[in-house]
Enzyme design. Sequence first.
Site, mmCIF file in Angstrom:
data_model
loop_
_atom_site.group_PDB
_atom_site.id
_atom_site.type_symbol
_atom_site.label_atom_id
_atom_site.label_comp_id
_atom_site.label_asym_id
_atom_site.label_seq_id
_atom_site.Cartn_x
_atom_site.Cartn_y
_atom_site.Cartn_z
ATOM 1 N N GLY A 43 4.949 8.641 7.839
ATOM 2 C CA GLY A 43 4.315 9.807 6.937
ATOM 3 C C GLY A 43 5.230 9.991 5.766
ATOM 4 O O GLY A 43 4.539 9.165 4.784
ATOM 5 N N SER A 115 6.533 2.150 8.016
ATOM 6 C CA SER A 115 6.146 2.614 6.653
ATOM 7 C C SER A 115 7.536 4.038 6.361
ATOM 8 O O SER A 115 8.641 3.264 6.349
ATOM 9 C CB SER A 115 4.832 3.512 7.016
ATOM 10 O OG SER A 115 4.285 4.026 5.661
ATOM 11 N N TRP A 116 7.112 5.092 6.386
ATOM 12 C CA TRP A 116 8.244 5.901 6.041
ATOM 13 C C TRP A 116 9.170 5.935 7.375
ATOM 14 O O TRP A 116 10.361 6.157 6.994
ATOM 15 C CB TRP A 116 7.736 7.563 6.046
ATOM 16 C CG TRP A 116 8.849 8.434 6.387
ATOM 17 C CD1 TRP A 116 8.977 9.245 7.430
ATOM 18 C CD2 TRP A 116 10.004 8.931 5.599
ATOM 19 N NE1 TRP A 116 10.172 10.021 7.415
ATOM 20 C CE2 TRP A 116 10.954 9.774 6.233
ATOM 21 C CE3 TRP A 116 10.632 8.432 4.402
ATOM 22 C CZ2 TRP A 116 11.873 10.345 5.800
ATOM 23 C CZ3 TRP A 116 11.611 8.868 3.817
ATOM 24 C CH2 TRP A 116 12.310 9.932 4.598
ATOM 25 N N ASP A 270 -0.565 -5.889 1.937
ATOM 26 C CA ASP A 270 -0.202 -4.435 2.040
ATOM 27 C C ASP A 270 0.041 -4.096 0.423
ATOM 28 O O ASP A 270 1.093 -4.263 0.030
ATOM 29 C CB ASP A 270 1.179 -4.289 2.728
ATOM 30 C CG ASP A 270 1.475 -2.686 2.934
ATOM 31 O OD1 ASP A 270 1.070 -2.019 2.299
ATOM 32 O OD2 ASP A 270 2.168 -2.425 3.660
ATOM 33 N N HIS A 298 -1.690 -2.284 5.279
ATOM 34 C CA HIS A 298 -0.336 -1.320 5.871
ATOM 35 C C HIS A 298 -0.667 -0.768 7.243
ATOM 36 O O HIS A 298 -1.975 -0.137 7.363
ATOM 37 C CB HIS A 298 -0.541 -0.287 4.773
ATOM 38 C CG HIS A 298 0.770 0.681 4.921
ATOM 39 N ND1 HIS A 298 2.166 0.219 4.431
ATOM 40 C CD2 HIS A 298 1.118 1.931 5.313
ATOM 41 C CE1 HIS A 298 2.892 1.135 4.707
ATOM 42 N NE2 HIS A 298 2.120 2.197 5.140
#
Length: 319
Positions: A43, A115-116, A270, A298
């Site tokens: 996120g 990711s985050w 990505d 991604h």
Amino acid sequence: MGGLHPVIEPYDSGMLDAGDGNLVYWEVCGSPAGKPAVMFHGGPGSGCVPGWRRYFNPAAYRVVLFDQRGCGCSTPHASDPTVDLASNTTEHLIADIELLRERLGIERWLVIGGSWGSTLALAYAERFPERVSAMVLFSVATTTAREVRWVTRGVGRYFPDEWARFRDAVPAAERDGDLVAAYYRLLHDADPEVRVQAARDWCRWEDAHVAVRSDHRPDPRYDDASFRMAFARLVTHYWHHAAFLEDGALMRDAGRLAGIPGVLIHGRIDLSSPLDVPWQLSRAWPGSELTAIDDAGHGAGQPGMQEAVLAAIERFAHK
């Protein structure tokens, strides 16, 4: 969904009183006697969906999943425009993680993040390396100013029509400036219609820049107005404040992870988070290894990514 473990349900769950009026949802599944592992979702604001439970062998792992402040089942929810995000920072999230670890009586755990979630995992592990037994990070990002500029402006060269819509959704005077700041302001506008449209435009771009394959399907979560608003508010909140980290600090301090085995898994195509970030991290982190997955973009659901993440998690099951 091939290769994933069977569907399981939590055997324990609760709401952690994290202070500042925040209740953080958590759950534990798998084996109570298994190796502790914790999943950091992306996120910011995505929440930890039930599908993540299936990445862990339920006979080998004691799996902890939780929703970071303001999203998922945690309260108060960032979709509410009256919710102040001042107490939602990386420092607060790290403190929540430590409080949850202590609450569950876990000494050390395998940390997984994408990711985050990989940014948060790195920030946590560099602060508390003694609490981390190993790490599996995928779609790796460190949320630097350069990375944020890339994902909101630079990557637009690959998706010019979609990026033009994203840019043109902000006032003309702000289109050549900081687009995160522009959306951050729109998402805090007094007019609810302005906020709703800004969340829709932001999430439309989020879905566009991960679409590197012809079989890409839009994320159905963006159809939910509450999810859309919370996600857009939280992402822009963290990006506008440079993840509340000194720029470049995660890469600079990667040496603190020496002795912690780490597997970095990243799609070679990505475009949202280019491969040079995990490549640099692998060189700065003694004991880590980088696996680049050809034809993958991604996210863990990309071709070859799921299998690599599952294999890495399984590799640490009995170590």
